[in-house]
Write an enzyme that holds these catalytic residues in place. Structure first.
Site, PDB file in Angstrom:
ATOM      1  N   LYS A   1      37.663  41.748  42.166  1.00  0.00           N
ATOM      2  CA  LYS A   1      37.294  41.570  43.580  1.00  0.00           C
ATOM      3  C   LYS A   1      38.199  42.376  44.501  1.00  0.00           C
ATOM      4  CE  LYS A   1      35.353  36.977  42.752  1.00  0.00           C
ATOM      5  NZ  LYS A   1      35.739  36.828  41.326  1.00  0.00           N
ATOM      6  N   ARG A   2      38.423  43.633  44.148  1.00  0.00           N
ATOM      7  CA  ARG A   2      39.277  44.498  44.946  1.00  0.00           C
ATOM      8  C   ARG A   2      38.600  44.857  46.263  1.00  0.00           C
ATOM      9  NH1 ARG A   2      43.731  43.036  42.451  1.00  0.00           N
ATOM     10  NH2 ARG A   2      44.242  44.174  40.536  1.00  0.00           N
TER      11      ARG A   2
END
Length: 281
Positions: free
Chosen positions: A95-96
């Site tokens: 979930k960058r």
């Protein structure tokens, strides 16, 4: 093959829409692994080897490795999946979300260090924060859209104009503008089947990663019927804890396999679309 091609092949070859999430929590490991330096790798490797023929992909969550200084175990695990179970894609759940050179480093981390086939990305910072991942056209870029947690509604359900919700805007942007290389997918939680159906309507045959069918209690029948494509695919239905911790003894891997078999069978019960089917475009 590209991520999308590998995923399509796994849907067919394993007759499965099941994604097994690899979220190792040493506090829940069987007693015989307690204290072992390689416990995280061995636990996850055993789960992978027991379930690889039942899944369409695996999804290791990076925080569960990094919190225990086990990034090397994550590298070794993904290498093991590629070597022992070729054709089963690996999604790095990270979930960058950042811009410029920082996003480039995150892309390097996911695709070159860990050799993941796809990565989850937060689209909140816009197109330029996603571009570094799209620079790897053979890889998958899976963007958060309508997440399974209750707090997701704080932002994702906001009206952004003309009655359009923010999650709908994300789905439309990704499908119509960001997915020019055909490598994108979206995260849509199983706890919101009506929103899954809406995202499917907006995105055609784009793959959807759907967390929440296991311990989070998402309804499998409603989820599959809302999100399946005309061909009965299009979904990666993730279950983590319900499979990983199905057993607590030395037979934990066989217990995980049984749970995965049962979950896949339940999913497949609802894969055939009703007629007339939704048009895909």
């Amino acid at each position: 093959m590209t991520f999308i091609e590998s995923l399509a092949a796994a849907w067919q070859n394993n007759d499965s829409l099941l994604c097994v999430g690899l979220d190792p929590d040493p506090a829940r490991f069987p007693p015989h692994l307690a204290g072992r330096a390689d416990a995280i790798f061995e636990f996850c490797r055993s789960i992978v080897d027991a379930t690889a023929d039942l899944v369409c992909c695996f999804k290791p969550q990076i925080a569960y490795f990094a919190a225990h200084r086990a990034e090397d175990a994550l590298e070794a695990l993904i290498a093991h999946i590629h070597d022992r179970h070729p054709g089963i894609p690996v999604i790095l759940d990270a979930k960058r979300g950042d811009i410029g050179s920082t996003a480039e480093q995150y892309a390097l981390e996911a695709f070159e260090r860990f050799r993941a086939d796809a990565v989850t990305v937060n689209p909140y910072m816009g197109r330029d924060s996603v571009e570094p991942y799209l620079a790897y056209p053979e890889k998958g870029v899976i963007l958060l859209c309508r997440t399974s947690n209750p707090g997701g509604s704080d932002l994702q359900f906001l009206d952004v104009g003309g009655g359009e919700k923010l999650f709908e805007r994300v789905a439309r942007l990704v499908a119509d503008e960001w997915n020019r290389t055909g490598q994108c997918a979206l995260v849509v939680g199983a706890t919101y089947p009506a929103e899954i159906a809406r995202v499917r309507e907006l995105t055609g045959i784009m793959p959807l990663l759907v967390p929440g069918i296991g311990a989070q209690g998402g309804d499998i029948e409603a989820t599959v019927k809302a999100g399946r494509t005309l061909g009965g695919t299009g979904l990666m239905l993730n279950s983590s804890r319900a499979i990983l911790y199905a057993g607590a003894g030395e037979d934990f891997a066989s217990a995980a396999r049984k749970a995965a078999e049962e979950t896949r069978a339940t999913i497949n019960r609802y894969r055939a679309p009703a007629w007339p089917a939704r048009r895909e475009s």
